[in-house]
Write a protein that holds these residues in place. Structure first.
Motif, short mmCIF file in Angstrom:
data_model
loop_
_atom_site.label_atom_id
_atom_site.label_comp_id
_atom_site.label_asym_id
_atom_site.label_seq_id
_atom_site.Cartn_x
_atom_site.Cartn_y
_atom_site.Cartn_z
N PRO A 141 30.78 -9.34 32.52
CA PRO A 141 31.28 -10.70 32.28
C PRO A 141 30.14 -11.66 31.95
O PRO A 141 29.22 -11.84 32.75
N GLY A 142 30.16 -12.19 30.75
CA GLY A 142 29.19 -13.20 30.36
C GLY A 142 27.84 -12.69 29.88
O GLY A 142 26.98 -13.49 29.51
N GLU A 143 27.63 -11.38 29.87
CA GLU A 143 26.34 -10.87 29.41
C GLU A 143 26.42 -9.39 29.06
O GLU A 143 27.39 -8.71 29.38
N SER A 144 25.36 -8.92 28.47
CA SER A 144 25.24 -7.50 28.13
C SER A 144 24.60 -6.75 29.30
O SER A 144 23.74 -7.30 29.99
N GLY A 145 25.03 -5.52 29.48
CA GLY A 145 24.41 -4.69 30.50
C GLY A 145 22.94 -4.45 30.23
O GLY A 145 22.14 -4.25 31.15
N ILE A 146 22.55 -4.50 28.95
CA ILE A 146 21.15 -4.32 28.57
C ILE A 146 20.30 -5.42 29.21
O ILE A 146 19.19 -5.16 29.69
N ASP A 147 20.80 -6.65 29.23
CA ASP A 147 20.05 -7.75 29.86
C ASP A 147 19.83 -7.48 31.34
O ASP A 147 18.73 -7.71 31.87
N LEU A 148 20.85 -6.99 32.01
CA LEU A 148 20.73 -6.67 33.42
C LEU A 148 19.71 -5.55 33.63
O LEU A 148 18.90 -5.60 34.55
N VAL A 149 19.73 -4.56 32.76
CA VAL A 149 18.81 -3.43 32.89
C VAL A 149 17.36 -3.90 32.76
O VAL A 149 16.48 -3.40 33.46
N ASN A 150 17.10 -4.85 31.91
CA ASN A 150 15.74 -5.39 31.79
C ASN A 150 15.27 -5.97 33.13
O ASN A 150 14.12 -5.77 33.53
N ASP A 151 16.17 -6.66 33.84
CA ASP A 151 15.82 -7.20 35.16
C ASP A 151 15.64 -6.07 36.18
O ASP A 151 14.76 -6.14 37.03
N ILE A 152 16.48 -5.05 36.09
CA ILE A 152 16.35 -3.90 37.00
C ILE A 152 15.01 -3.22 36.77
O ILE A 152 14.28 -2.91 37.72
N ARG A 153 14.64 -3.01 35.52
CA ARG A 153 13.36 -2.36 35.19
C ARG A 153 12.17 -3.18 35.72
O ARG A 153 11.19 -2.62 36.18
N ALA A 154 12.29 -4.50 35.63
CA ALA A 154 11.19 -5.35 36.12
C ALA A 154 11.07 -5.25 37.65
O ALA A 154 9.97 -5.20 38.19
N ALA A 155 12.20 -5.20 38.34
CA ALA A 155 12.19 -5.16 39.81
C ALA A 155 11.95 -3.76 40.36
O ALA A 155 11.33 -3.60 41.40
N ALA A 156 12.45 -2.75 39.67
CA ALA A 156 12.35 -1.36 40.13
C ALA A 156 12.00 -0.47 38.94
O ALA A 156 12.87 0.18 38.38
N PRO A 157 10.72 -0.46 38.52
CA PRO A 157 10.33 0.23 37.30
C PRO A 157 10.70 1.72 37.23
O PRO A 157 10.94 2.23 36.16
N GLY A 158 10.78 2.39 38.35
CA GLY A 158 11.09 3.82 38.32
C GLY A 158 12.57 4.13 38.39
O GLY A 158 12.96 5.29 38.39
N ALA A 159 13.41 3.11 38.45
CA ALA A 159 14.85 3.34 38.60
C ALA A 159 15.42 4.03 37.36
O ALA A 159 15.05 3.73 36.23
N GLU A 160 16.34 4.95 37.60
CA GLU A 160 17.07 5.60 36.52
C GLU A 160 18.31 4.76 36.23
O GLU A 160 18.92 4.20 37.14
N VAL A 161 18.69 4.70 34.95
CA VAL A 161 19.86 3.91 34.56
C VAL A 161 20.89 4.82 33.92
O VAL A 161 20.56 5.61 33.03
N VAL A 162 22.13 4.69 34.40
CA VAL A 162 23.26 5.38 33.80
C VAL A 162 24.15 4.30 33.20
O VAL A 162 24.64 3.43 33.93
N PHE A 163 24.30 4.32 31.89
CA PHE A 163 25.17 3.35 31.23
C PHE A 163 26.58 3.93 31.13
O PHE A 163 26.74 5.12 30.86
N ILE B 79 19.62 4.26 24.65
CA ILE B 79 18.46 5.14 24.51
C ILE B 79 17.18 4.31 24.48
O ILE B 79 16.19 4.66 25.14
N ASN B 80 17.18 3.22 23.74
CA ASN B 80 16.00 2.36 23.69
C ASN B 80 15.70 1.74 25.05
O ASN B 80 14.56 1.43 25.35
N GLY B 81 16.71 1.57 25.87
CA GLY B 81 16.53 1.07 27.22
C GLY B 81 16.16 2.19 28.18
O GLY B 81 16.12 1.99 29.38
N ALA B 82 15.88 3.38 27.63
CA ALA B 82 15.47 4.56 28.42
C ALA B 82 16.52 4.93 29.46
O ALA B 82 16.20 5.22 30.60
N ALA B 83 17.78 4.94 29.03
CA ALA B 83 18.85 5.33 29.94
C ALA B 83 18.73 6.80 30.28
O ALA B 83 18.38 7.63 29.45
N PHE B 84 19.04 7.14 31.52
CA PHE B 84 19.07 8.53 31.95
C PHE B 84 20.31 9.20 31.36
O PHE B 84 20.27 10.36 30.97
N ALA B 85 21.43 8.45 31.31
CA ALA B 85 22.67 9.00 30.76
C ALA B 85 23.50 7.86 30.19
O ALA B 85 23.30 6.69 30.52
#
Length: 180
Positions: free
Chosen positions: A25-47, A61-67
């Motif tokens: 709601p109100g944003e792209s999941g990609i924007d949220l992932v950028n914040d997740i990567r900044a706070a937890a650089p080793g976190a895996e992301v499943v879109f 893929i460009n956001g280095a998603a695990f899946a």
């Protein structure tokens, strides 16, 4: 439910894995992932997404998603992906711990230790290796080990490298003369 709620949780706890919808709601999941990567650089992301498209897949893929899963999906499939991501996290953590132990050991011995690639390029030099050669670690990395050796030692080292390249077994350690 929203990126704002996810960010609140992110401030309280750093995730190993994040399952993120491509459209929030109100944003792209990609924007949220950028914040997740900044706070937890080793976190895996499943879109996950109900709007599968080539554009979304490329963004994931460009956001280095695990899946990247498309809705509807079987819960068993999502759980299997999460288990694989957790296993990757465990392996990465174990590797980091092992590397740290190995580094600590190599720094404590009083012998020069060099790791090279198959071309003889220095990948690692411990503290004692730096002291003996007179070079700083940064100056040693990428330099060929052969360039640090006396002519006779260089010949023996080249023969050893050739034996390794051809698949012959060689003793793991050898002594040589280093030119400072």
């Amino acid at each position: 439910a929203s990126g704002a709620q996810a960010r609140d949780r992110l401030r309280a706890r750093r995730p190993d894995i994040a399952v993120v919808d491509m459209r929030l709601p109100g944003e792209s999941g990609i924007d949220l992932v950028n914040d997740i990567r900044a706070a937890a650089p080793g976190a895996e992301v499943v879109f996950i997404t109900a709007y599968a498209s080539l554009s979304n897949a490329i963004q994931a893929i460009n956001g280095a998603a695990f899946a990247y899963l498309t809705k509807p999906f079987e819960m068993d499939h999502l759980l299997a992906v999460i288990e694989k991501a957790l296993e990757k996290q465990r392996l990465a953590r174990s590797l980091r711990e092992s590397e740290e132990r190995y580094r600590l050991i190599t720094e404590q011995v009083n012998e020069a230790i060099f790791f090279t690639d198959l071309e003889g390029g220095v990948l690692f030099a411990n503290r004692r290796g730096q002291e003996i050669t007179g070079y700083r670690r940064e100056d040693l990395l990428g330099r060929t080990l052969i360039s640090l050796l006396s002519p006779g030692s260089a010949e023996r080292a080249l023969a050893r490298l050739e034996a390794i390249r051809s698949g012959r077994e060689v003793p793991p350690l050898f002594e040589t003369e280093i030119v400072r």
